[in-house]
Design a protein around this motif. Structure first.
Motif, mmCIF file in Angstrom:
data_model
loop_
_atom_site.group_PDB
_atom_site.id
_atom_site.type_symbol
_atom_site.label_atom_id
_atom_site.label_comp_id
_atom_site.label_asym_id
_atom_site.label_seq_id
_atom_site.Cartn_x
_atom_site.Cartn_y
_atom_site.Cartn_z
ATOM 1 N N GLY A 174 -7.371 -12.721 -7.982
ATOM 2 C CA GLY A 174 -7.077 -12.438 -6.583
ATOM 3 C C GLY A 174 -6.720 -10.999 -6.318
ATOM 4 O O GLY A 174 -7.266 -10.362 -5.417
ATOM 5 N N VAL A 175 -5.778 -10.443 -7.089
ATOM 6 C CA VAL A 175 -5.361 -9.051 -6.919
ATOM 7 C C VAL A 175 -4.879 -8.511 -8.261
ATOM 8 O O VAL A 175 -4.242 -9.219 -9.035
ATOM 9 N N VAL A 176 -5.228 -7.248 -8.535
ATOM 10 C CA VAL A 176 -4.833 -6.586 -9.776
ATOM 11 C C VAL A 176 -4.137 -5.276 -9.416
ATOM 12 O O VAL A 176 -4.609 -4.519 -8.553
ATOM 13 N N PHE A 177 -3.023 -4.991 -10.099
ATOM 14 C CA PHE A 177 -2.183 -3.840 -9.778
ATOM 15 C C PHE A 177 -2.230 -2.789 -10.891
ATOM 16 O O PHE A 177 -2.252 -3.128 -12.078
ATOM 17 N N PHE A 178 -2.180 -1.521 -10.474
ATOM 18 C CA PHE A 178 -2.157 -0.387 -11.405
ATOM 19 C C PHE A 178 -1.122 0.613 -10.905
ATOM 20 O O PHE A 178 -1.291 1.217 -9.847
ATOM 21 N N ARG A 179 -0.062 0.813 -11.662
ATOM 22 C CA ARG A 179 0.934 1.826 -11.314
ATOM 23 C C ARG A 179 0.602 3.150 -12.017
ATOM 24 O O ARG A 179 -0.243 3.210 -12.908
ATOM 25 N N ASN A 180 1.307 4.190 -11.586
ATOM 26 C CA ASN A 180 1.255 5.500 -12.248
ATOM 27 C C ASN A 180 -0.169 6.029 -12.374
ATOM 28 O O ASN A 180 -0.635 6.395 -13.454
ATOM 29 N N GLN A 181 -0.848 6.064 -11.238
ATOM 30 C CA GLN A 181 -2.229 6.508 -11.195
ATOM 31 C C GLN A 181 -2.356 7.915 -10.609
ATOM 32 O O GLN A 181 -1.664 8.264 -9.653
ATOM 33 N N LYS A 182 -3.245 8.707 -11.197
ATOM 34 C CA LYS A 182 -3.695 9.957 -10.614
ATOM 35 C C LYS A 182 -5.107 9.694 -10.090
ATOM 36 O O LYS A 182 -6.064 9.640 -10.863
ATOM 37 N N LEU A 183 -5.221 9.529 -8.781
ATOM 38 C CA LEU A 183 -6.486 9.053 -8.226
ATOM 39 C C LEU A 183 -6.894 9.900 -7.019
ATOM 40 O O LEU A 183 -6.385 9.697 -5.910
ATOM 41 N N VAL B 103 1.993 -13.840 -4.199
ATOM 42 C CA VAL B 103 2.622 -12.799 -5.004
ATOM 43 C C VAL B 103 3.088 -11.705 -4.051
ATOM 44 O O VAL B 103 2.368 -11.308 -3.136
ATOM 45 N N ARG B 104 4.320 -11.240 -4.253
ATOM 46 C CA ARG B 104 4.862 -10.129 -3.474
ATOM 47 C C ARG B 104 5.002 -8.931 -4.403
ATOM 48 O O ARG B 104 5.642 -9.024 -5.453
ATOM 49 N N PHE B 105 4.398 -7.831 -3.984
ATOM 50 C CA PHE B 105 4.301 -6.660 -4.858
ATOM 51 C C PHE B 105 5.093 -5.491 -4.310
ATOM 52 O O PHE B 105 4.957 -5.109 -3.149
ATOM 53 N N ARG B 106 5.919 -4.916 -5.180
ATOM 54 C CA ARG B 106 6.645 -3.691 -4.857
ATOM 55 C C ARG B 106 5.869 -2.510 -5.421
ATOM 56 O O ARG B 106 5.553 -2.468 -6.614
ATOM 57 N N TRP B 107 5.613 -1.510 -4.590
ATOM 58 C CA TRP B 107 4.675 -0.449 -4.904
ATOM 59 C C TRP B 107 5.299 0.738 -5.653
ATOM 60 O O TRP B 107 4.845 1.861 -5.477
ATOM 61 N N ASN B 108 6.285 0.576 -6.449
ATOM 62 C CA ASN B 108 6.922 1.747 -7.059
ATOM 63 C C ASN B 108 6.096 2.316 -8.214
ATOM 64 O O ASN B 108 5.387 1.599 -8.918
ATOM 65 N N SER B 109 6.192 3.639 -8.378
ATOM 66 C CA SER B 109 5.539 4.359 -9.470
ATOM 67 C C SER B 109 6.465 5.459 -9.965
ATOM 68 O O SER B 109 7.490 5.745 -9.339
ATOM 69 N N GLU B 110 6.078 6.077 -11.070
ATOM 70 C CA GLU B 110 6.819 7.242 -11.543
ATOM 71 C C GLU B 110 6.620 8.403 -10.561
ATOM 72 O O GLU B 110 5.579 8.481 -9.883
ATOM 73 N N PRO B 111 7.582 9.321 -10.467
ATOM 74 C CA PRO B 111 7.436 10.463 -9.557
ATOM 75 C C PRO B 111 6.140 11.232 -9.815
ATOM 76 O O PRO B 111 5.775 11.500 -10.962
ATOM 77 N N GLY B 112 5.445 11.559 -8.732
ATOM 78 C CA GLY B 112 4.213 12.314 -8.845
ATOM 79 C C GLY B 112 2.973 11.475 -9.046
ATOM 80 O O GLY B 112 1.867 12.011 -9.110
ATOM 81 N N TYR B 113 3.135 10.165 -9.137
ATOM 82 C CA TYR B 113 2.003 9.258 -9.318
ATOM 83 C C TYR B 113 1.928 8.283 -8.142
ATOM 84 O O TYR B 113 2.886 8.120 -7.388
ATOM 85 N N GLY B 114 0.770 7.629 -8.026
ATOM 86 C CA GLY B 114 0.584 6.617 -7.003
ATOM 87 C C GLY B 114 0.335 5.256 -7.625
ATOM 88 O O GLY B 114 0.201 5.122 -8.848
ATOM 89 N N THR B 115 0.268 4.245 -6.773
ATOM 90 C CA THR B 115 0.030 2.874 -7.229
ATOM 91 C C THR B 115 -1.152 2.277 -6.465
ATOM 92 O O THR B 115 -1.288 2.485 -5.259
#
Length: 440
Positions: free
Chosen positions: A166-175, A372-384
């Protein structure tokens, strides 16, 4: 009422005191179209009800652009020197419903990338540090992998994983935004929206930025942001807080959608998804048999005028699709309804349709075990990034941060197949050999 479909460009025009004017003998529909396109105080089609949005890059947007977003755009080669975001040309926004239909109204080739992928996803999983299901029925998070580095084989396997989970998540992305669009183009024709703000120079990348819309007049607040989940017809929706599936009015509706947030509040701004596979399996076997093969009417989020009855009220693009669809990659049945844009079931009375649809909406919205409830946090300087199958899921945003703490993202949607129902297809639980409760 005239039905002349001549466009504004074919009509005789004259300039007087610096203003564009039509020949007084022009057909009424052309006069109305001209008035709407040239009067900045009129707003027929913008869902955000913000007629003052000008055409082109907006210099005012730069004044509130979050620093993380600015850095991502500039590093990604996006020219924001003239403003941000880019507002679609008002002259190209449909005024009449026939113009909206004509944007994409014919079959086009579609390759279901997940259908031929390795079911074990060995190439994708080998490149990742960790693959973890977030809930039992929907949502998987992958860590240690950058989306910009995927091979075609991994893209195929990721498509299948998205379509299964249904949905797949990726944190800490440079995109970079262009890479996001390129990925969407690999999975299908990227939808270019005629109304919504876009990333400058990159049509097909929609800007998701409620802070900007609110600053420009969108009336969203703590009390009204969820009204649509109680009665969408009476209250409508503000922002994306009402449960919905995107672009159900398209000739070939949405397939895979990719939202990347580059600016995320410290707390709040979550998104919720619900599984259409699991929603279908929540139904009794007898009710499934009743719904299988039924069709429903799906409408666009934006409204337009009827050329033959321009004073008769707003009209929406309507499509008729199966109420239960079969997924071309998984082969599983799923419930294809959403509160925002499913209007009626064909073949039953209006009262019966309302009763059935409201129950089906509730199945999606009230069963926490298929969400599913998703919180969008990432490391500073990165996106999710969240990448979901916009066919077999519903989603909604949670506007609990109330604009305190910036939230900005870019979204790319790949259009997919013409919806169909295969009577020989199985439900997810049936296909996976999971228990199915029988009613007495």
């Amino acid at each position: 009422m005239p039905t002349n479909v001549a466009t504004i460009e074919t009509l005789k025009k004259e300039h007087k005191e610096g203003e564009l004017r039509l020949d007084q003998h022009a057909p009424l529909d052309a006069q109305i179209e001209h008035l709407i396109r040239t009067d900045q105080h009129l707003n027929i089609t913008r869902a955000t009800k913000v007629p003052q949005l000008h055409t082109g890059p907006d210099p005012e947007g730069l004044k509130i652009l979050p620093e993380h977003t600015r850095k991502r755009l500039v590093e990604g080669g996006v020219d924001i020197s003239k403003g941000y975001p880019e507002i679609p040309d008002r002259s190209k926004i449909p005024v009449f419903v026939d113009q909206a239909y004509a944007i994409r109204n014919e079959d086009y080739p579609y390759i279901e990338r997940g259908a031929n992928a390795d079911p074990e996803k060995k190439s994708l999983f080998a490149a990742a540090k960790e693959i973890k299901d977030v809930t039992k029925h929907i949502g998987t998070e992958i860590t240690g992998l950058q989306l910009k580095d995927l091979t075609d084989k991994q893209k195929d396997e990721l498509a299948l994983l998205i379509e299964e989970r249904g949905v797949v998540f990726f944190r800490n992305q440079k995109l970079p935004p262009k890479v996001q669009r390129d990925l969407g183009e690999y999975w299908g024709q990227v939808e270019v929206h005629p109304q919504t703000p876009q990333v400058p120079g990159l049509p097909g990348i929609t800007v998701i930025w409620n802070d900007y819309l609110q600053k420009n007049g969108m009336n969203i607040n703590f009390k009204n942001d969820n009204y649509g989940n109680f009665d969408i017809l009476r209250y409508g929706s503000v922002g994306n807080q009402t449960w919905h599936t995107d672009l159900v009015h398209e000739h070939q509706p949405a397939g895979i959608t990719h939202l990347h947030l580059d600016t995320i509040p410290d707390v709040g701004g979550d998104t919720i998804w619900a599984s259409g596979y699991a929603a279908y399996d929540k139904l009794s076997e007898e009710f499934k048999r009743f719904l299988d093969g039924k069709k429903a009417v799906y409408v666009s989020a934006h409204s337009y005028l009827d050329r033959d009855d321009p004073f008769g009220g707003p009209k929406r693009v309507e499509r008729v699709f199966p109420l239960v669809r079969t997924h071309p990659a998984t082969g599983w049945k799923y419930l294809f309804v959403n509160r925002s844009m499913t209007r009626r079931i064909i073949g039953v009375t209006p009262v019966e349709s309302d009763l059935i649809l409201n129950y089906l909406f509730d199945v999606y919205e009230k069963n926490a075990d298929i969400q599913v409830r998703f919180r969008w946090n990432s490391e500073p300087g990165y996106g999710t990034s969240a990448i979901w199958d916009n066919r077999s899921t519903q989603h909604r945003a949670v506007w609990d941060n109330e604009g305190i703490g910036a939230r900005h993202g870019t979204r790319v949607t790949s259009l997919a197949e013409i919806p169909y129902f295969d009577p020989k297809s199985k439900s997810q639980r049936e296909a996976l050999g999971l228990p199915i409760s029988k009613e007495d």
